[in-house]
Design an enzyme around this catalytic site. Structure first.
Site, PDB file in Angstrom:
ATOM      1  N   CYS A 152       0.858  -1.177   0.000  1.00  7.09           N
ATOM      2  CA  CYS A 152       0.000   0.000   0.000  1.00  7.09           C
ATOM      3  C   CYS A 152       0.901   1.236   0.000  1.00  7.09           C
ATOM      4  O   CYS A 152       1.861   1.294   0.760  1.00  7.09           O
ATOM      5  CB  CYS A 152      -0.853  -0.051   1.266  1.00  7.09           C
ATOM      6  SG  CYS A 152      -1.971   1.313   1.397  1.00  7.09           S
ATOM      7  N   THR A 155       0.910   9.146  -0.622  1.00  7.20           N
ATOM      8  CA  THR A 155       1.526  10.454  -0.405  1.00  7.20           C
ATOM      9  C   THR A 155       0.431  11.302   0.224  1.00  7.20           C
ATOM     10  O   THR A 155      -0.688  11.365  -0.306  1.00  7.20           O
ATOM     11  CB  THR A 155       1.965  11.111  -1.732  1.00  7.20           C
ATOM     12  OG1 THR A 155       2.857  10.228  -2.419  1.00  7.20           O
ATOM     13  CG2 THR A 155       2.671  12.431  -1.491  1.00  7.20           C
ATOM     14  N   GLY A 165       5.581  10.398  -4.761  1.00  4.63           N
ATOM     15  CA  GLY A 165       5.073   9.051  -5.033  1.00  4.63           C
ATOM     16  C   GLY A 165       6.070   8.301  -5.911  1.00  4.63           C
ATOM     17  O   GLY A 165       6.420   7.149  -5.660  1.00  4.63           O
ATOM     18  N   GLU A 186       1.151  -4.674  -5.217  1.00  5.15           N
ATOM     19  CA  GLU A 186       0.002  -5.548  -4.965  1.00  5.15           C
ATOM     20  C   GLU A 186      -1.232  -5.035  -5.713  1.00  5.15           C
ATOM     21  O   GLU A 186      -1.471  -3.831  -5.760  1.00  5.15           O
ATOM     22  CB  GLU A 186      -0.261  -5.571  -3.448  1.00  5.15           C
ATOM     23  CG  GLU A 186      -1.230  -6.631  -3.022  1.00  5.15           C
ATOM     24  CD  GLU A 186      -1.369  -6.691  -1.490  1.00  5.15           C
ATOM     25  OE1 GLU A 186      -0.338  -6.693  -0.789  1.00  5.15           O
ATOM     26  OE2 GLU A 186      -2.509  -6.740  -1.026  1.00  5.15           O
ATOM     27  N   SER A 190      -5.276   1.306  -7.158  1.00  6.55           N
ATOM     28  CA  SER A 190      -6.302   2.355  -7.246  1.00  6.55           C
ATOM     29  C   SER A 190      -6.065   3.109  -8.554  1.00  6.55           C
ATOM     30  O   SER A 190      -5.031   2.923  -9.207  1.00  6.55           O
ATOM     31  CB  SER A 190      -6.135   3.319  -6.066  1.00  6.55           C
ATOM     32  OG  SER A 190      -4.913   4.023  -6.200  1.00  6.55           O
TER      33      SER A 190
HETATM   34  N1  ACO Z   1      -3.531  12.684 -11.959  1.00  5.47           N
HETATM   35  C1  ACO Z   1      -2.843  12.342 -13.063  1.00  5.47           C
HETATM   36  N2  ACO Z   1      -1.605  11.783 -13.012  1.00  5.47           N
HETATM   37  C2  ACO Z   1      -1.092  11.530 -11.807  1.00  5.47           C
HETATM   38  C3  ACO Z   1      -1.765  11.846 -10.604  1.00  5.47           C
HETATM   39  C4  ACO Z   1      -3.043  12.456 -10.714  1.00  5.47           C
HETATM   40  N3  ACO Z   1      -3.739  12.827  -9.623  1.00  5.47           N
HETATM   41  N4  ACO Z   1      -0.998  11.493  -9.556  1.00  5.47           N
HETATM   42  C5  ACO Z   1       0.125  10.954 -10.072  1.00  5.47           C
HETATM   43  N5  ACO Z   1       0.075  10.973 -11.434  1.00  5.47           N
HETATM   44  C6  ACO Z   1       1.122  10.476 -12.355  1.00  5.47           C
HETATM   45  C7  ACO Z   1       1.612  11.646 -13.178  1.00  5.47           C
HETATM   46  O1  ACO Z   1       2.165  11.144 -14.364  1.00  5.47           O
HETATM   47  C8  ACO Z   1       2.698  12.191 -12.261  1.00  5.47           C
HETATM   48  O2  ACO Z   1       3.649  12.957 -12.958  1.00  5.47           O
HETATM   49  P1  ACO Z   1       3.365  14.518 -13.225  1.00  5.47           P
HETATM   50  O3  ACO Z   1       3.126  15.148 -11.887  1.00  5.47           O
HETATM   51  O4  ACO Z   1       4.627  14.939 -13.861  1.00  5.47           O
HETATM   52  O5  ACO Z   1       2.178  14.587 -14.118  1.00  5.47           O
HETATM   53  C9  ACO Z   1       3.342  10.921 -11.777  1.00  5.47           C
HETATM   54  O6  ACO Z   1       2.251  10.005 -11.616  1.00  5.47           O
HETATM   55  C10 ACO Z   1       4.140  11.044 -10.504  1.00  5.47           C
HETATM   56  O7  ACO Z   1       3.343  11.631  -9.521  1.00  5.47           O
HETATM   57  P2  ACO Z   1       3.885  11.862  -8.038  1.00  5.47           P
HETATM   58  O8  ACO Z   1       3.832  13.324  -7.732  1.00  5.47           O
HETATM   59  O9  ACO Z   1       5.194  11.186  -7.889  1.00  5.47           O
HETATM   60  O10 ACO Z   1       2.799  11.049  -7.205  1.00  5.47           O
HETATM   61  P3  ACO Z   1       2.172  11.444  -5.789  1.00  5.47           P
HETATM   62  O11 ACO Z   1       3.222  11.823  -4.824  1.00  5.47           O
HETATM   63  O12 ACO Z   1       1.074  12.414  -6.006  1.00  5.47           O
HETATM   64  O13 ACO Z   1       1.617  10.033  -5.289  1.00  5.47           O
HETATM   65  C11 ACO Z   1       0.012   8.318  -5.096  1.00  5.47           C
HETATM   66  C12 ACO Z   1       0.905   9.118  -6.064  1.00  5.47           C
HETATM   67  C13 ACO Z   1       0.849   7.690  -3.999  1.00  5.47           C
HETATM   68  C14 ACO Z   1      -0.701   7.209  -5.868  1.00  5.47           C
HETATM   69  C15 ACO Z   1      -1.022   9.331  -4.492  1.00  5.47           C
HETATM   70  O14 ACO Z   1      -1.866   9.779  -5.509  1.00  5.47           O
HETATM   71  C16 ACO Z   1      -1.862   8.778  -3.366  1.00  5.47           C
HETATM   72  O15 ACO Z   1      -1.416   8.681  -2.229  1.00  5.47           O
HETATM   73  N6  ACO Z   1      -3.145   8.411  -3.650  1.00  5.47           N
HETATM   74  C17 ACO Z   1      -4.081   7.938  -2.635  1.00  5.47           C
HETATM   75  C18 ACO Z   1      -3.721   6.532  -2.204  1.00  5.47           C
HETATM   76  C19 ACO Z   1      -3.596   5.588  -3.375  1.00  5.47           C
HETATM   77  O16 ACO Z   1      -4.439   5.535  -4.258  1.00  5.47           O
HETATM   78  N7  ACO Z   1      -2.504   4.782  -3.380  1.00  5.47           N
HETATM   79  C20 ACO Z   1      -2.203   3.791  -4.413  1.00  5.47           C
HETATM   80  C21 ACO Z   1      -2.994   2.542  -4.122  1.00  5.47           C
HETATM   81  S1  ACO Z   1      -2.419   1.156  -5.089  1.00  5.47           S
HETATM   82  C22 ACO Z   1      -1.218   0.462  -4.094  1.00  5.47           C
HETATM   83  O17 ACO Z   1      -1.077   0.886  -2.995  1.00  5.47           O
HETATM   84  C23 ACO Z   1      -0.315  -0.613  -4.608  1.00  5.47           C
END
Ligand code: ACO
Ligand code: ZN
Length: 291
Positions: A152, A155, A165, A186, A190
Protein backbone atom coordinates in the site's frame (compact mmCIF):
# COMPACT_ATOMS: atom_id res chain seq x y z
CA UNK A 1 -3.38 -9.61 2.14
CA UNK A 2 -4.60 -7.44 4.95
CA UNK A 3 -7.41 -8.83 7.07
CA UNK A 4 -10.88 -7.51 6.50
CA UNK A 5 -12.76 -5.75 9.19
CA UNK A 6 -16.24 -4.48 9.69
CA UNK A 7 -16.43 -0.82 10.35
CA UNK A 8 -18.88 1.89 10.79
CA UNK A 9 -19.77 3.98 7.77
CA UNK A 10 -21.68 6.38 9.97
CA UNK A 11 -18.54 8.38 10.48
CA UNK A 12 -18.87 12.15 10.19
CA UNK A 13 -15.22 12.65 9.54
CA UNK A 14 -14.55 15.23 6.83
CA UNK A 15 -11.03 16.45 7.54
CA UNK A 16 -7.82 15.58 9.23
CA UNK A 17 -5.68 18.31 10.63
CA UNK A 18 -1.92 17.84 10.48
CA UNK A 19 0.29 20.76 11.49
CA UNK A 20 -1.53 23.77 10.04
CA UNK A 21 -3.06 21.84 7.20
CA UNK A 22 -6.69 20.88 7.14
CA UNK A 23 -6.93 18.03 4.65
CA UNK A 24 -10.22 16.84 3.22
CA UNK A 25 -10.62 13.07 3.49
CA UNK A 26 -11.67 10.98 0.46
CA UNK A 27 -13.00 7.78 2.03
CA UNK A 28 -13.88 6.36 5.44
CA UNK A 29 -11.65 4.50 7.85
CA UNK A 30 -12.40 2.36 10.89
CA UNK A 31 -11.42 4.69 13.68
CA UNK A 32 -12.82 3.68 17.08
CA UNK A 33 -16.54 4.32 17.42
CA UNK A 34 -16.18 7.25 19.81
CA UNK A 35 -14.68 9.22 16.90
CA UNK A 36 -17.75 8.72 14.69
CA UNK A 37 -19.31 12.07 15.51
CA UNK A 38 -16.09 14.01 15.04
CA UNK A 39 -15.81 16.05 11.82
CA UNK A 40 -12.10 16.85 12.19
CA UNK A 41 -9.44 14.51 13.51
CA UNK A 42 -6.36 16.18 14.92
CA UNK A 43 -3.24 14.19 14.23
CA UNK A 44 0.15 14.49 15.82
CA UNK A 45 2.42 14.18 12.81
CA UNK A 46 5.24 12.78 14.90
CA UNK A 47 3.65 9.74 16.52
CA UNK A 48 0.50 9.79 14.32
CA UNK A 49 -1.80 9.60 17.35
CA UNK A 50 -5.25 10.97 16.51
CA UNK A 51 -7.39 13.12 18.76
CA UNK A 52 -10.87 14.57 18.66
CA UNK A 53 -10.06 18.20 19.45
CA UNK A 54 -7.42 20.83 19.14
CA UNK A 55 -7.31 21.12 22.90
CA UNK A 56 -6.44 17.47 23.38
CA UNK A 57 -3.82 17.70 20.65
CA UNK A 58 -2.24 20.72 22.34
CA UNK A 59 -2.01 18.78 25.58
CA UNK A 60 -0.51 15.83 23.74
CA UNK A 61 2.05 17.92 21.93
CA UNK A 62 3.28 19.43 25.15
CA UNK A 63 4.31 15.91 26.14
CA UNK A 64 5.12 14.23 22.83
CA UNK A 65 8.88 14.06 22.38
CA UNK A 66 8.87 12.23 19.06
CA UNK A 67 10.81 14.10 16.38
CA UNK A 68 10.96 11.52 13.62
CA UNK A 69 9.26 8.26 12.67
CA UNK A 70 10.30 5.25 14.77
CA UNK A 71 12.66 2.69 13.29
CA UNK A 72 15.88 3.08 11.37
CA UNK A 73 16.72 5.89 9.04
CA UNK A 74 17.98 3.90 6.06
CA UNK A 75 18.05 6.64 3.44
CA UNK A 76 18.97 10.30 3.50
CA UNK A 77 19.47 12.65 0.58
CA UNK A 78 19.17 16.40 0.97
CA UNK A 79 16.20 17.05 3.23
CA UNK A 80 14.52 13.72 2.51
CA UNK A 81 14.84 10.65 4.66
CA UNK A 82 13.24 7.22 4.60
CA UNK A 83 12.71 5.29 7.81
CA UNK A 84 12.22 1.54 7.97
CA UNK A 85 9.55 0.82 10.59
CA UNK A 86 8.75 -2.71 11.70
CA UNK A 87 5.00 -3.29 12.05
CA UNK A 88 5.63 -5.77 14.85
CA UNK A 89 7.80 -3.49 16.95
CA UNK A 90 5.89 -0.27 16.30
CA UNK A 91 2.38 -1.57 15.91
CA UNK A 92 0.61 1.50 17.24
CA UNK A 93 2.44 3.88 14.88
CA UNK A 94 1.86 1.55 11.92
CA UNK A 95 -1.82 1.04 12.70
CA UNK A 96 -2.29 4.79 12.80
CA UNK A 97 -0.45 5.05 9.51
CA UNK A 98 -2.79 2.52 7.91
CA UNK A 99 -5.88 4.25 9.25
CA UNK A 100 -4.73 7.56 7.81
CA UNK A 101 -3.96 5.90 4.47
CA UNK A 102 -7.41 4.33 4.41
CA UNK A 103 -8.92 7.83 4.37
CA UNK A 104 -7.47 8.15 0.86
CA UNK A 105 -8.04 4.61 -0.37
CA UNK A 106 -11.23 3.15 -1.70
CA UNK A 107 -10.32 -0.47 -1.14
CA UNK A 108 -12.52 -2.53 1.12
CA UNK A 109 -9.74 -4.54 2.65
CA UNK A 110 -8.43 -3.28 5.90
CA UNK A 111 -5.31 -3.16 7.80
CA UNK A 112 -5.33 -4.34 11.34
CA UNK A 113 -2.63 -6.90 11.35
CA UNK A 114 0.47 -4.79 10.78
CA UNK A 115 2.92 -7.38 12.20
CA UNK A 116 3.79 -9.04 8.87
CA UNK A 117 4.67 -5.70 7.24
CA UNK A 118 7.57 -3.29 7.05
CA UNK A 119 6.72 0.35 6.56
CA UNK A 120 8.94 2.75 4.66
CA UNK A 121 8.18 6.29 5.77
CA UNK A 122 9.32 9.28 3.73
CA UNK A 123 9.95 12.59 5.47
CA UNK A 124 11.07 16.09 4.65
CA UNK A 125 13.37 17.64 7.23
CA UNK A 126 12.57 21.11 8.52
CA UNK A 127 15.86 22.70 9.63
CA UNK A 128 14.12 25.63 11.37
CA UNK A 129 12.01 23.33 13.55
CA UNK A 130 14.62 20.58 13.65
CA UNK A 131 12.10 17.90 12.91
CA UNK A 132 10.96 15.55 10.19
CA UNK A 133 7.63 16.19 8.48
CA UNK A 134 5.64 13.17 7.42
CA UNK A 135 5.27 13.05 3.61
CA UNK A 136 4.15 9.53 2.72
CA UNK A 137 4.95 5.85 2.99
CA UNK A 138 4.56 2.42 1.53
CA UNK A 139 4.13 -0.91 3.25
CA UNK A 140 5.71 -4.17 2.19
CA UNK A 141 5.16 -7.72 3.36
CA UNK A 142 8.19 -9.08 5.16
CA UNK A 143 7.71 -12.49 3.57
CA UNK A 144 5.56 -13.31 0.61
CA UNK A 145 5.21 -16.03 -1.95
CA UNK A 146 4.32 -13.72 -4.77
CA UNK A 147 6.53 -10.93 -6.04
CA UNK A 148 4.81 -7.97 -4.42
CA UNK A 149 7.25 -5.26 -3.36
CA UNK A 150 4.61 -2.71 -2.32
CA UNK A 151 1.41 -3.47 -0.52
CA UNK A 152 0.00 0.00 0.00
CA UNK A 153 1.44 3.39 -0.94
CA UNK A 154 0.36 6.89 0.03
CA UNK A 155 1.53 10.45 -0.40
CA UNK A 156 -0.25 12.80 1.97
CA UNK A 157 -2.46 15.00 -0.28
CA UNK A 158 -0.59 18.20 0.67
CA UNK A 159 2.56 16.62 -0.82
CA UNK A 160 1.01 15.03 -3.90
CA UNK A 161 2.10 15.85 -7.48
CA UNK A 162 5.59 16.82 -6.37
CA UNK A 163 7.24 13.57 -7.42
CA UNK A 164 7.25 11.99 -3.95
CA UNK A 165 5.07 9.05 -5.03
CA UNK A 166 7.53 8.43 -7.81
CA UNK A 167 10.41 8.61 -5.34
CA UNK A 168 8.75 6.03 -3.08
CA UNK A 169 8.05 3.74 -6.04
CA UNK A 170 11.64 4.06 -7.24
CA UNK A 171 12.78 3.26 -3.71
CA UNK A 172 10.61 0.11 -3.60
CA UNK A 173 12.33 -1.15 -6.75
CA UNK A 174 15.74 -0.30 -5.36
CA UNK A 175 14.96 -2.55 -2.38
CA UNK A 176 13.90 -5.32 -4.78
CA UNK A 177 17.16 -4.97 -6.66
CA UNK A 178 19.14 -5.21 -3.43
CA UNK A 179 17.22 -8.42 -2.74
CA UNK A 180 18.08 -9.71 -6.24
CA UNK A 181 14.37 -9.92 -6.96
CA UNK A 182 11.82 -8.57 -9.40
CA UNK A 183 8.83 -6.93 -7.79
CA UNK A 184 5.45 -5.44 -8.60
CA UNK A 185 2.81 -3.58 -6.56
CA UNK A 186 0.00 -5.55 -4.97
CA UNK A 187 -3.18 -5.59 -7.05
CA UNK A 188 -5.71 -4.13 -7.48
CA UNK A 189 -4.18 -0.71 -7.94
CA UNK A 190 -6.30 2.36 -7.25
CA UNK A 191 -6.79 4.76 -10.16
CA UNK A 192 -4.10 7.05 -8.79
CA UNK A 193 -1.85 4.07 -8.13
CA UNK A 194 -2.29 2.92 -11.73
CA UNK A 195 -1.45 6.28 -13.34
CA UNK A 196 1.53 6.73 -11.04
CA UNK A 197 2.92 3.27 -11.76
CA UNK A 198 2.32 3.51 -15.52
CA UNK A 199 4.21 6.78 -15.52
CA UNK A 200 7.01 5.31 -13.44
CA UNK A 201 7.45 2.28 -15.74
CA UNK A 202 7.48 4.54 -18.80
CA UNK A 203 10.05 6.98 -17.45
CA UNK A 204 12.23 4.18 -16.07
CA UNK A 205 12.32 2.41 -19.44
CA UNK A 206 13.01 5.67 -21.28
CA UNK A 207 16.11 6.35 -19.18
CA UNK A 208 17.29 2.76 -19.36
CA UNK A 209 16.92 2.48 -23.13
CA UNK A 210 18.76 5.74 -23.62
CA UNK A 211 21.59 4.55 -21.42
CA UNK A 212 21.79 1.20 -23.16
CA UNK A 213 21.67 2.80 -26.60
CA UNK A 214 24.93 4.55 -25.91
CA UNK A 215 26.65 1.38 -24.71
CA UNK A 216 25.10 -1.57 -26.55
CA UNK A 217 23.06 -2.49 -29.56
CA UNK A 218 19.57 -2.12 -28.06
CA UNK A 219 18.25 -4.95 -30.22
CA UNK A 220 20.41 -7.43 -28.41
CA UNK A 221 18.73 -6.74 -25.10
CA UNK A 222 15.86 -8.89 -23.79
CA UNK A 223 12.98 -8.04 -21.49
CA UNK A 224 14.46 -10.43 -18.91
CA UNK A 225 17.66 -8.40 -18.87
CA UNK A 226 15.61 -5.23 -18.42
CA UNK A 227 13.94 -6.86 -15.40
CA UNK A 228 17.33 -7.50 -13.83
CA UNK A 229 18.40 -3.93 -14.43
CA UNK A 230 15.30 -2.41 -12.83
CA UNK A 231 13.84 -4.85 -10.29
CA UNK A 232 10.62 -4.79 -12.32
CA UNK A 233 8.66 -7.88 -13.44
CA UNK A 234 8.45 -8.59 -17.16
CA UNK A 235 4.83 -7.55 -17.51
CA UNK A 236 5.55 -4.09 -16.11
CA UNK A 237 8.68 -3.76 -18.24
CA UNK A 238 6.47 -4.36 -21.29
CA UNK A 239 3.93 -1.73 -20.16
CA UNK A 240 6.84 0.71 -19.90
CA UNK A 241 8.31 -0.26 -23.28
CA UNK A 242 4.95 0.08 -25.03
CA UNK A 243 4.66 3.67 -23.87
CA UNK A 244 8.16 4.36 -25.18
CA UNK A 245 7.03 2.85 -28.51
CA UNK A 246 10.01 0.59 -28.18
CA UNK A 247 8.48 -2.78 -29.07
CA UNK A 248 8.55 -4.28 -32.56
CA UNK A 249 6.92 -7.59 -33.32
CA UNK A 250 9.18 -9.96 -35.20
CA UNK A 251 6.71 -11.76 -37.46
CA UNK A 252 9.05 -14.64 -38.24
CA UNK A 253 8.93 -15.97 -34.68
CA UNK A 254 6.29 -13.85 -32.93
CA UNK A 255 8.87 -12.47 -30.49
CA UNK A 256 9.21 -8.85 -29.59
CA UNK A 257 12.25 -6.84 -30.50
CA UNK A 258 13.21 -3.89 -28.37
CA UNK A 259 14.40 -0.84 -30.17
CA UNK A 260 15.44 2.64 -29.26
CA UNK A 261 12.89 5.12 -30.50
CA UNK A 262 14.97 8.15 -29.84
CA UNK A 263 12.49 11.00 -30.56
CA UNK A 264 9.78 9.44 -28.37
CA UNK A 265 12.21 8.76 -25.55
CA UNK A 266 13.73 12.23 -25.67
CA UNK A 267 10.28 13.78 -25.30
CA UNK A 268 9.42 11.54 -22.34
CA UNK A 269 12.65 12.41 -20.55
CA UNK A 270 12.43 16.11 -21.36
CA UNK A 271 8.87 16.36 -20.04
CA UNK A 272 9.77 14.49 -16.89
CA UNK A 273 12.88 16.53 -16.17
CA UNK A 274 11.04 19.81 -16.72
CA UNK A 275 9.18 19.11 -13.44
CA UNK A 276 12.40 19.15 -11.48
CA UNK A 277 11.24 16.46 -9.08
CA UNK A 278 13.59 15.07 -6.45
CA UNK A 279 15.28 11.92 -7.67
CA UNK A 280 16.47 8.89 -5.77
CA UNK A 281 20.17 8.48 -5.12
CA UNK A 282 20.84 4.74 -4.67
CA UNK A 283 24.15 5.53 -3.00
CA UNK A 284 22.28 7.11 -0.09
CA UNK A 285 20.54 3.85 0.85
CA UNK A 286 22.14 1.96 3.72
CA UNK A 287 20.26 -1.27 3.92
CA UNK A 288 20.64 -5.01 3.64
CA UNK A 289 17.68 -7.36 3.19
CA UNK A 290 16.73 -9.50 6.15
CA UNK A 291 17.28 -13.10 5.10
N1 ACO B 1 -3.53 12.68 -11.96
C1 ACO B 1 -2.84 12.34 -13.06
N2 ACO B 1 -1.60 11.78 -13.01
C2 ACO B 1 -1.09 11.53 -11.81
C3 ACO B 1 -1.76 11.85 -10.60
C4 ACO B 1 -3.04 12.46 -10.71
N3 ACO B 1 -3.74 12.83 -9.62
N4 ACO B 1 -1.00 11.49 -9.56
C5 ACO B 1 0.13 10.95 -10.07
N5 ACO B 1 0.07 10.97 -11.43
C6 ACO B 1 1.12 10.48 -12.36
C7 ACO B 1 1.61 11.65 -13.18
O1 ACO B 1 2.16 11.14 -14.36
C8 ACO B 1 2.70 12.19 -12.26
O2 ACO B 1 3.65 12.96 -12.96
P1 ACO B 1 3.36 14.52 -13.22
O3 ACO B 1 3.13 15.15 -11.89
O4 ACO B 1 4.63 14.94 -13.86
O5 ACO B 1 2.18 14.59 -14.12
C9 ACO B 1 3.34 10.92 -11.78
O6 ACO B 1 2.25 10.00 -11.62
C10 ACO B 1 4.14 11.04 -10.50
O7 ACO B 1 3.34 11.63 -9.52
P2 ACO B 1 3.89 11.86 -8.04
O8 ACO B 1 3.83 13.32 -7.73
O9 ACO B 1 5.19 11.19 -7.89
O10 ACO B 1 2.80 11.05 -7.21
P3 ACO B 1 2.17 11.44 -5.79
O11 ACO B 1 3.22 11.82 -4.82
O12 ACO B 1 1.07 12.41 -6.01
O13 ACO B 1 1.62 10.03 -5.29
C11 ACO B 1 0.01 8.32 -5.10
C12 ACO B 1 0.90 9.12 -6.06
C13 ACO B 1 0.85 7.69 -4.00
C14 ACO B 1 -0.70 7.21 -5.87
C15 ACO B 1 -1.02 9.33 -4.49
O14 ACO B 1 -1.87 9.78 -5.51
C16 ACO B 1 -1.86 8.78 -3.37
O15 ACO B 1 -1.42 8.68 -2.23
N6 ACO B 1 -3.15 8.41 -3.65
C17 ACO B 1 -4.08 7.94 -2.64
C18 ACO B 1 -3.72 6.53 -2.20
C19 ACO B 1 -3.60 5.59 -3.37
O16 ACO B 1 -4.44 5.53 -4.26
N7 ACO B 1 -2.50 4.78 -3.38
C20 ACO B 1 -2.20 3.79 -4.41
C21 ACO B 1 -2.99 2.54 -4.12
S1 ACO B 1 -2.42 1.16 -5.09
C22 ACO B 1 -1.22 0.46 -4.09
O17 ACO B 1 -1.08 0.89 -3.00
C23 ACO B 1 -0.32 -0.61 -4.61
ZN1 ZN C 1 2.73 12.72 19.28
Amino acid sequence: QYGTDEYNHESNLKYIQIRNYRIETWYTAPFPEQFNSVPILYICENCLEYMDSKRVLKGHQAKCRVRAPPGLEIYREGLNSIFEVDGLRNSSYCRNLCLIAKLFLNSKTLFYDVDPFMFYVLTEYDPAKQKHHFVGYFSKEKVNNNNYNVSCILTLPIYQRKGYGNLLIDFSYLLSQREYKSGTPEKPLSDLGAVSYRNYWKVKMAYLLRRLATTKQPKSITTIQLCKLTGMIENDVIVGLEQCQALLRDFTNGQYLIFYNRPVIEVIIMKWESKNYTTLNPKSLFWKPVL
